[in-house]
Design a protein around this motif. Structure first.
Motif, PDB file in Angstrom:
ATOM      1  N   GLN A 128       0.835  -1.200   0.000  1.00  0.00           N
ATOM      2  CA  GLN A 128       0.000   0.000   0.000  1.00  0.00           C
ATOM      3  C   GLN A 128       0.872   1.254   0.000  1.00  0.00           C
ATOM      4  N   GLU A 129       1.894   1.286   0.861  1.00  0.00           N
ATOM      5  CA  GLU A 129       2.768   2.452   0.949  1.00  0.00           C
ATOM      6  C   GLU A 129       3.596   2.663  -0.315  1.00  0.00           C
ATOM      7  N   GLU A 130       4.145   1.583  -0.845  1.00  0.00           N
ATOM      8  CA  GLU A 130       5.092   1.703  -1.950  1.00  0.00           C
ATOM      9  C   GLU A 130       4.444   1.734  -3.324  1.00  0.00           C
ATOM     10  N   LEU A 131       3.232   1.145  -3.455  1.00  0.00           N
ATOM     11  CA  LEU A 131       2.597   1.046  -4.779  1.00  0.00           C
ATOM     12  C   LEU A 131       1.168   1.568  -4.820  1.00  0.00           C
ATOM     13  N   ASN A 132       0.662   2.042  -3.685  1.00  0.00           N
ATOM     14  CA  ASN A 132      -0.710   2.535  -3.613  1.00  0.00           C
ATOM     15  C   ASN A 132      -1.705   1.479  -4.086  1.00  0.00           C
ATOM     16  N   HIS A 133      -1.499   0.247  -3.607  1.00  0.00           N
ATOM     17  CA  HIS A 133      -2.343  -0.874  -4.024  1.00  0.00           C
ATOM     18  C   HIS A 133      -2.601  -1.780  -2.825  1.00  0.00           C
ATOM     19  N   THR A 134      -3.807  -2.325  -2.735  1.00  0.00           N
ATOM     20  CA  THR A 134      -4.130  -3.302  -1.707  1.00  0.00           C
ATOM     21  C   THR A 134      -3.969  -4.684  -2.305  1.00  0.00           C
ATOM     22  N   VAL A 135      -2.975  -5.414  -1.807  1.00  0.00           N
ATOM     23  CA  VAL A 135      -2.655  -6.726  -2.350  1.00  0.00           C
ATOM     24  C   VAL A 135      -3.527  -7.795  -1.713  1.00  0.00           C
ATOM     25  N   SER A 136      -3.832  -8.816  -2.490  1.00  0.00           N
ATOM     26  CA  SER A 136      -4.530  -9.994  -1.997  1.00  0.00           C
ATOM     27  C   SER A 136      -3.470 -11.022  -1.628  1.00  0.00           C
ATOM     28  N   VAL A 137      -3.375 -11.362  -0.344  1.00  0.00           N
ATOM     29  CA  VAL A 137      -2.317 -12.244   0.130  1.00  0.00           C
ATOM     30  C   VAL A 137      -2.813 -13.679   0.179  1.00  0.00           C
TER      31      VAL A 137
ATOM     32  N   ARG B 104      11.539   3.082  -7.512  1.00  0.00           N
ATOM     33  CA  ARG B 104      11.743   3.934  -8.684  1.00  0.00           C
ATOM     34  C   ARG B 104      10.754   3.583  -9.797  1.00  0.00           C
ATOM     35  N   ALA B 105      10.529   2.265 -10.000  1.00  0.00           N
ATOM     36  CA  ALA B 105       9.663   1.844 -11.104  1.00  0.00           C
ATOM     37  C   ALA B 105       9.114   0.450 -10.844  1.00  0.00           C
ATOM     38  N   VAL B 106       7.971   0.191 -11.460  1.00  0.00           N
ATOM     39  CA  VAL B 106       7.334  -1.122 -11.442  1.00  0.00           C
ATOM     40  C   VAL B 106       7.560  -1.739 -12.815  1.00  0.00           C
ATOM     41  N   HIS B 107       8.003  -2.988 -12.829  1.00  0.00           N
ATOM     42  CA  HIS B 107       8.239  -3.683 -14.090  1.00  0.00           C
ATOM     43  C   HIS B 107       7.416  -4.964 -14.129  1.00  0.00           C
ATOM     44  N   TRP B 108       6.843  -5.240 -15.283  1.00  0.00           N
ATOM     45  CA  TRP B 108       6.098  -6.481 -15.503  1.00  0.00           C
ATOM     46  C   TRP B 108       6.905  -7.306 -16.488  1.00  0.00           C
ATOM     47  N   LEU B 109       7.492  -8.386 -15.979  1.00  0.00           N
ATOM     48  CA  LEU B 109       8.393  -9.198 -16.783  1.00  0.00           C
ATOM     49  C   LEU B 109       8.020 -10.675 -16.680  1.00  0.00           C
ATOM     50  N   GLU B 110       8.403 -11.430 -17.692  1.00  0.00           N
ATOM     51  CA  GLU B 110       8.292 -12.884 -17.615  1.00  0.00           C
ATOM     52  C   GLU B 110       9.252 -13.345 -16.508  1.00  0.00           C
ATOM     53  N   PRO B 111       8.980 -14.477 -15.867  1.00  0.00           N
ATOM     54  CA  PRO B 111       9.831 -14.922 -14.762  1.00  0.00           C
ATOM     55  C   PRO B 111      11.326 -15.001 -15.093  1.00  0.00           C
ATOM     56  N   ALA B 112      11.697 -15.503 -16.251  1.00  0.00           N
ATOM     57  CA  ALA B 112      13.125 -15.612 -16.596  1.00  0.00           C
ATOM     58  C   ALA B 112      13.769 -14.232 -16.699  1.00  0.00           C
ATOM     59  N   ALA B 113      13.069 -13.286 -17.295  1.00  0.00           N
ATOM     60  CA  ALA B 113      13.598 -11.918 -17.417  1.00  0.00           C
ATOM     61  C   ALA B 113      13.671 -11.245 -16.050  1.00  0.00           C
TER      62      ALA B 113
ATOM     63  N   ARG C 236      -6.975  -4.735 -15.478  1.00  0.00           N
ATOM     64  CA  ARG C 236      -7.432  -3.343 -15.361  1.00  0.00           C
ATOM     65  C   ARG C 236      -6.793  -2.622 -14.174  1.00  0.00           C
ATOM     66  N   SER C 237      -6.253  -3.395 -13.201  1.00  0.00           N
ATOM     67  CA  SER C 237      -5.620  -2.800 -12.024  1.00  0.00           C
ATOM     68  C   SER C 237      -4.149  -2.466 -12.236  1.00  0.00           C
ATOM     69  N   VAL C 238      -3.505  -3.087 -13.208  1.00  0.00           N
ATOM     70  CA  VAL C 238      -2.067  -2.901 -13.424  1.00  0.00           C
ATOM     71  C   VAL C 238      -1.689  -1.429 -13.584  1.00  0.00           C
ATOM     72  N   PRO C 239      -2.403  -0.647 -14.409  1.00  0.00           N
ATOM     73  CA  PRO C 239      -2.005   0.764 -14.550  1.00  0.00           C
ATOM     74  C   PRO C 239      -2.201   1.610 -13.287  1.00  0.00           C
ATOM     75  N   LEU C 240      -2.902   1.073 -12.298  1.00  0.00           N
ATOM     76  CA  LEU C 240      -3.158   1.822 -11.071  1.00  0.00           C
ATOM     77  C   LEU C 240      -1.980   1.779 -10.095  1.00  0.00           C
ATOM     78  N   LEU C 241      -1.036   0.851 -10.297  1.00  0.00           N
ATOM     79  CA  LEU C 241       0.130   0.776  -9.416  1.00  0.00           C
ATOM     80  C   LEU C 241       0.968   2.026  -9.582  1.00  0.00           C
ATOM     81  N   ARG C 242       1.270   2.685  -8.489  1.00  0.00           N
ATOM     82  CA  ARG C 242       2.038   3.924  -8.519  1.00  0.00           C
ATOM     83  C   ARG C 242       3.227   3.802  -7.575  1.00  0.00           C
ATOM     84  N   PRO C 243       4.468   3.727  -8.095  1.00  0.00           N
ATOM     85  CA  PRO C 243       5.621   3.663  -7.204  1.00  0.00           C
ATOM     86  C   PRO C 243       5.724   4.929  -6.363  1.00  0.00           C
TER      87      PRO C 243
END
Length: 131
Positions: free
Chosen positions: A34-43, A87-96, A74-81
């Motif tokens: 919540q603090e770092e990404l302004n998102h409520t995660v489902s644990v 510094r940034a949020v990255h969406w990568l394949e696991p190997a990358a 639809r929630s991905v663009p709502l993540l705000r570092p």
């Protein structure tokens, strides 16, 4: 896969952070995301417990990796570092993603993916699976 580029070290990390006194690991994960990404995660369930030796001035620690579950597209663009620690949020394949992580964090990530697929929880030391 969501990984974070931090402001305080060169390698990427999974979302999370350090617990406050008296805070449960689950509550700490929710607060940190919540603090770092302004998102409520489902644990979800615990995937990995990893003992980490002292690193970059930090004392030794037990790192817990929980299943963050799938995030709706639809929630991905709502993540705000927060731009303080993240510094940034990255969406990568696991190997990358693994290529951008410190060796112990890479081991933790790959073990978590295996644990999720197998419906198990693994114990690691410095990113190396023990059991």
């Amino acid at each position: 896969m969501c990984i974070l580029e931090t402001t305080f070290k060169p390698d990427f990390e999974l979302p999370g952070g350090i617990l406050e006194v008296g805070e449960s690991p689950r509550a700490g994960l929710i607060r940190e995301v919540q603090e770092e990404l302004n998102h409520t995660v489902s644990v979800g369930r615990l995937l990995v417990a990893d003992w980490l030796a002292p690193y970059l001035g930090w004392e030794d620690a037990v790192e817990l990796i929980f299943d963050g579950r799938e995030m709706a597209a639809r929630s991905v663009p709502l993540l705000r570092p927060d731009l303080k620690e993240i510094r940034a949020v990255h969406w990568l394949e696991p190997a990358a993603a693994a290529e951008r992580m410190a060796p112990f964090a890479r081991g933790r990530l790959l073990a978590a993916l295996d644990a999720r697929a197998e419906g198990r929880t693994f114990y690691l030391e410095a990113g190396t699976r023990i059991s």
